[in-house]
Design a protein around this motif. Sequence first.
Motif, mmCIF file in Angstrom:
data_model
loop_
_atom_site.group_PDB
_atom_site.id
_atom_site.type_symbol
_atom_site.label_atom_id
_atom_site.label_comp_id
_atom_site.label_asym_id
_atom_site.label_seq_id
_atom_site.Cartn_x
_atom_site.Cartn_y
_atom_site.Cartn_z
ATOM 1 N N LYS A 95 57.031 28.460 58.187
ATOM 2 C CA LYS A 95 57.119 27.855 56.926
ATOM 3 C C LYS A 95 56.226 28.677 55.812
ATOM 4 N N ILE A 96 54.953 28.822 56.496
ATOM 5 C CA ILE A 96 54.039 29.466 55.478
ATOM 6 C C ILE A 96 53.831 31.027 55.232
ATOM 7 N N ALA A 97 54.746 31.437 56.320
ATOM 8 C CA ALA A 97 54.609 33.093 56.188
ATOM 9 C C ALA A 97 54.863 33.584 54.999
ATOM 10 N N PRO A 98 55.929 33.218 54.347
ATOM 11 C CA PRO A 98 56.467 34.011 52.998
ATOM 12 C C PRO A 98 55.313 33.970 51.937
ATOM 13 N N PHE A 99 54.305 32.949 52.213
ATOM 14 C CA PHE A 99 53.303 32.912 51.092
ATOM 15 C C PHE A 99 52.135 33.991 51.396
ATOM 16 N N GLU A 100 52.234 34.616 52.592
ATOM 17 C CA GLU A 100 51.132 35.223 52.927
ATOM 18 C C GLU A 100 51.316 37.010 52.275
ATOM 19 N N ARG A 101 52.498 36.985 51.546
ATOM 20 C CA ARG A 101 52.695 38.314 50.951
ATOM 21 C C ARG A 101 51.917 38.629 49.660
ATOM 22 N N THR A 102 51.053 39.718 49.645
ATOM 23 C CA THR A 102 50.360 39.991 48.550
ATOM 24 C C THR A 102 51.146 40.726 47.593
ATOM 25 N N ASP A 103 50.750 39.994 46.237
ATOM 26 C CA ASP A 103 51.297 40.649 45.076
ATOM 27 C C ASP A 103 50.191 41.503 44.161
ATOM 28 N N THR A 104 50.431 42.736 44.349
ATOM 29 C CA THR A 104 49.428 43.473 43.784
ATOM 30 C C THR A 104 49.132 43.410 42.100
ATOM 31 N N LYS A 105 50.297 43.243 41.271
ATOM 32 C CA LYS A 105 50.101 42.772 40.087
ATOM 33 C C LYS A 105 49.400 41.465 39.829
ATOM 34 N N ALA A 106 49.622 40.321 40.657
ATOM 35 C CA ALA A 106 48.825 39.202 40.417
ATOM 36 C C ALA A 106 47.439 39.432 40.944
ATOM 37 N N SER A 107 47.431 40.239 41.778
ATOM 38 C CA SER A 107 45.692 40.558 42.111
ATOM 39 C C SER A 107 45.243 41.361 41.011
ATOM 40 N N ILE A 108 45.550 42.336 40.489
ATOM 41 C CA ILE A 108 45.078 43.012 39.446
ATOM 42 C C ILE A 108 44.807 42.071 38.163
ATOM 43 N N ARG A 109 45.914 41.490 38.047
ATOM 44 C CA ARG A 109 45.739 40.504 36.958
ATOM 45 C C ARG A 109 44.582 39.687 37.261
ATOM 46 N N GLN A 110 44.236 39.101 38.156
ATOM 47 C CA GLN A 110 43.228 38.376 38.594
ATOM 48 C C GLN A 110 41.806 39.075 38.243
ATOM 49 N N ILE A 111 41.732 40.413 38.715
ATOM 50 C CA ILE A 111 40.775 41.205 38.276
ATOM 51 C C ILE A 111 40.248 40.909 36.843
ATOM 52 N N PHE A 112 41.278 41.340 36.162
ATOM 53 C CA PHE A 112 41.036 41.245 34.602
ATOM 54 C C PHE A 112 40.770 39.765 34.053
ATOM 55 N N ASN A 113 41.491 38.702 34.466
ATOM 56 C CA ASN A 113 41.193 37.456 33.928
ATOM 57 C C ASN A 113 40.050 36.780 34.535
ATOM 58 N N THR A 114 39.267 37.511 35.423
ATOM 59 C CA THR A 114 37.969 37.036 36.070
ATOM 60 C C THR A 114 36.758 37.972 35.686
ATOM 61 N N LEU A 115 36.895 39.033 35.888
ATOM 62 C CA LEU A 115 35.634 39.877 35.386
ATOM 63 C C LEU A 115 35.582 40.311 34.063
ATOM 64 N N VAL A 116 36.653 40.170 33.242
ATOM 65 C CA VAL A 116 36.432 40.723 31.755
ATOM 66 C C VAL A 116 35.747 39.551 31.218
ATOM 67 N N PRO A 117 36.289 38.291 31.228
ATOM 68 C CA PRO A 117 35.707 37.100 30.811
ATOM 69 C C PRO A 117 34.403 36.996 31.069
ATOM 70 N N TYR A 118 33.945 36.913 32.391
ATOM 71 C CA TYR A 118 32.651 37.132 32.775
ATOM 72 C C TYR A 118 31.644 38.063 32.207
ATOM 73 N N VAL A 119 32.086 39.304 31.841
ATOM 74 C CA VAL A 119 31.207 40.182 30.982
ATOM 75 C C VAL A 119 30.994 39.712 29.589
ATOM 76 N N LEU A 120 32.185 39.299 28.992
ATOM 77 C CA LEU A 120 32.023 38.904 27.641
ATOM 78 C C LEU A 120 31.227 37.699 27.527
ATOM 79 N N LEU A 121 31.280 36.822 28.564
ATOM 80 C CA LEU A 121 30.501 35.564 28.329
ATOM 81 C C LEU A 121 28.973 36.029 28.423
ATOM 82 N N TRP A 122 28.680 36.980 29.390
ATOM 83 C CA TRP A 122 27.253 37.449 29.484
ATOM 84 C C TRP A 122 26.804 37.903 28.279
ATOM 85 N N TYR A 123 27.521 38.863 27.598
ATOM 86 C CA TYR A 123 27.410 39.342 26.350
ATOM 87 C C TYR A 123 27.291 38.276 25.362
#
Length: 346
Positions: free
Chosen positions: A12-40
């Motif tokens: 039942k849990i196997a389908p959720f193990e699939r990686t979504d590259t777009k979602a991963s890239i989106r997380q990089i931007f919505n995590t690291l970019v705000p961090y840099v801006l907050l530091w600034y």
Amino acid sequence: MHQSNIAQLKKKIAPFERTDTKASIRQIFNTLVPYVLLWYAAYHSLSVSYWLTLPILIVASGFMIRTFILFHDCCHQSFFNNRLANDILGTITGVLTHVPYEQWKNAHAIHHATSSNLDKRGVGDIWIMTVNEYESAPFWLQIAYRIYRHPIVMFGLGPIYVFLFQYRFNRKGAKNRERLNTYLTNVLLIAYYLVMCWAVGWETFLLIQGPIFYLSGLFGIWLFYVQHQFEDSYFENEEEWSYVKAAVEGSSYYQLPKPLQWITGNIGFHHVHHLSPKVPNYNLEKAHHSTPPLQQATTITLKSSLKSLQFRLWDEQNKTFVSFRDWKPRASQVALAEKPQTRKSS
């Protein structure tokens, strides 16, 4: 749990193990970019007032925790389909979070394979003693354990010791790949600190980076602690230990408010993560809601989780955590029950 039920749960849990590259890239931007801006923003707010800077730093530390979740997924090879991509991003985010990628990846894999197993404690987890172990331990070890488990030490000094000192050294028996990655992380971390000190000044850098480092480390340790140290957790010896039970019963569902759930990368669904580390953080909530057996995991809230601060020892007899205060009368009662009764002469 029967083997058929285990197989069905994994299916039942196997389908959720699939990686979504777009979602991963989106997380990089919505995590690291705000961090840099907050530091600034924190840097520029210093010219106004440090009281204005502090709230910015608190939010920035939240994004540092979220950065660690990306690092964490890379360690499980669940963030990208490509191993090299996981290794590169994991090493970079490891520098930002002060954690060597290969070292933590290997220790954490052992944690997953041995979580809640009383016979295989000691790697990648928090020191836990059972009541019997504590009672039979020498006095100096009891004192050391009490000091270690005190909240001021664990959450106050813990972030400094773990992230600033412990992770700078290789584990005993570490292989070359792990050793080299630790050296690389240390070199990059020193270079990062030197460049930032040169760019903004060492005092300014410490005023900003210090609180971010400390707060993110404190809450990171808290998350790891509370997701395994709850009252009716699961611990068994090797012969009775079950991987699935350790995941579903030995890991909590930390039900956080939505903003905190987002900033912590859904790691509150820790039971899902332990059942299948291959599930990316952005699929953990979906897996939980789509799989009824997983909804039976122990749910803790911000309020109820504070109770775990008093837990010190695992009571094997009653299958629960107890505080030192609860243990004392229990130990006394056992001693009293075992004491031979003297008869009065008639």
